[in-house]
Design an enzyme around this catalytic site. Structure first.
Site, PDB file in Angstrom:
ATOM      1  N   ASN A  41       0.623  -0.711  -0.043  1.00  0.00           N
ATOM      2  CA  ASN A  41      -0.225   0.032  -0.235  1.00  0.00           C
ATOM      3  C   ASN A  41       1.174   1.521   0.148  1.00  0.00           C
ATOM      4  O   ASN A  41       2.315   1.376   0.448  1.00  0.00           O
ATOM      5  CB  ASN A  41      -0.706  -0.040   1.480  1.00  0.00           C
ATOM      6  CG  ASN A  41      -0.462  -0.349   2.487  1.00  0.00           C
ATOM      7  OD1 ASN A  41       0.440  -1.405   2.689  1.00  0.00           O
ATOM      8  ND2 ASN A  41      -0.882   0.652   3.709  1.00  0.00           N
ATOM      9  N   GLU A  43       0.133   5.217   0.846  1.00  0.00           N
ATOM     10  CA  GLU A  43      -0.651   6.146   0.929  1.00  0.00           C
ATOM     11  C   GLU A  43       0.252   7.378   0.392  1.00  0.00           C
ATOM     12  O   GLU A  43       0.327   7.590  -0.501  1.00  0.00           O
ATOM     13  CB  GLU A  43      -0.969   6.012   1.972  1.00  0.00           C
ATOM     14  CG  GLU A  43      -1.235   5.026   2.910  1.00  0.00           C
ATOM     15  CD  GLU A  43      -1.474   4.791   3.967  1.00  0.00           C
ATOM     16  OE1 GLU A  43      -1.078   5.490   5.329  1.00  0.00           O
ATOM     17  OE2 GLU A  43      -2.280   3.635   4.603  1.00  0.00           O
ATOM     18  N   CYS A  52      -4.317   0.445  -2.539  1.00  0.00           N
ATOM     19  CA  CYS A  52      -4.214  -0.090  -1.391  1.00  0.00           C
ATOM     20  C   CYS A  52      -3.127  -1.610  -1.977  1.00  0.00           C
ATOM     21  O   CYS A  52      -2.702  -1.600  -3.138  1.00  0.00           O
ATOM     22  CB  CYS A  52      -5.130  -1.678  -1.616  1.00  0.00           C
ATOM     23  SG  CYS A  52      -7.077  -0.767  -0.579  1.00  0.00           S
ATOM     24  N   GLU A  54      -3.266  -5.091  -2.748  1.00  0.00           N
ATOM     25  CA  GLU A  54      -3.470  -6.069  -3.983  1.00  0.00           C
ATOM     26  C   GLU A  54      -3.539  -5.219  -5.168  1.00  0.00           C
ATOM     27  O   GLU A  54      -3.199  -5.759  -6.369  1.00  0.00           O
ATOM     28  CB  GLU A  54      -5.068  -6.184  -3.511  1.00  0.00           C
ATOM     29  CG  GLU A  54      -5.393  -6.571  -2.516  1.00  0.00           C
ATOM     30  CD  GLU A  54      -5.697  -5.693  -1.025  1.00  0.00           C
ATOM     31  OE1 GLU A  54      -4.490  -5.138  -0.920  1.00  0.00           O
ATOM     32  OE2 GLU A  54      -6.225  -5.849   0.204  1.00  0.00           O
ATOM     33  N   CYS A  81     -10.121  -4.868   0.719  1.00  0.00           N
ATOM     34  CA  CYS A  81     -11.361  -4.152   1.286  1.00  0.00           C
ATOM     35  C   CYS A  81     -12.583  -4.139  -0.138  1.00  0.00           C
ATOM     36  O   CYS A  81     -12.214  -4.734  -1.400  1.00  0.00           O
ATOM     37  CB  CYS A  81     -10.496  -2.640   1.509  1.00  0.00           C
ATOM     38  SG  CYS A  81     -10.165  -1.894  -0.945  1.00  0.00           S
ATOM     39  N   CYS A  84     -10.964  -3.765  -3.645  1.00  0.00           N
ATOM     40  CA  CYS A  84      -9.970  -4.432  -3.927  1.00  0.00           C
ATOM     41  C   CYS A  84     -10.213  -5.520  -4.532  1.00  0.00           C
ATOM     42  O   CYS A  84      -9.960  -6.375  -5.463  1.00  0.00           O
ATOM     43  CB  CYS A  84      -8.888  -4.656  -3.088  1.00  0.00           C
ATOM     44  SG  CYS A  84      -7.965  -3.249  -3.453  1.00  0.00           S
TER      45      CYS A  84
END
Ligand code: THU
Length: 122
Positions: A41, A43, A52, A54, A81, A84
């Site tokens: 991830n 940010e 994210c 994935e 999430c 994802c």
């Protein structure tokens, strides 16, 4: 095999850039021809712009030329999430393995993670 992918996800999670949540996530996806792509991830101070793990792994695989249907399995250090899950469904990954909130390593299909998903007509 998918546990091995999960372990690769754990190792790569250390490279996550997550200064806002401090929640380091790693993912490792394997193609049918045996290539493995890792992601973390990433940010951003503008919070919704974060990516994210994935998705970051799948972006690397797509950049290398892989497409939906080319993926056997993905290991993720967190429960994926909602957004994802939609990506995992789109890329038709057979097995999705992650550590759930109870601390168990579990494997599901994308359809189990996102039941009754719509498909574009045609
Ligand atoms: N995160 C992921 O990388 N993958 C998921 O499926 C769950 C959430 C990241 C996004 C954000 O950087 C941090 O975890 C906290 O939500």
């Amino acid at each position: 095999m998918t546990v091995e992918l999960y372990e690769r996800a754990v190792a790569i999670s250390q490279r996550a850039y997550a200064p806002y949540s401090n929640y380091l996530v790693g993912a490792a996806v394997r193609t049918r021809d045996g290539a493995v792509f890792e992601g973390v991830n990433v940010e951003n101070a503008a919070y919704p712009l974060g990516v994210c793990a994935e998705r970051s792994a799948l972006v690397q695989a797509v950049t290398a030329g892989y497409r939906p249907g080319d993926f056997e399995a993905i290991g993720i250090t967190a429960s994926p999430c909602g957004g994802c899950r939609q990506w995992l469904y789109e890329f038709r990954i057979d097995d999705v393995t992650f550590r759930n909130d109870a601390g168990e390593i579990v494997t599901y299909s994308p359809s189990e993670l996102l039941p009754d998903t719509w498909n574009l007509p045609g």
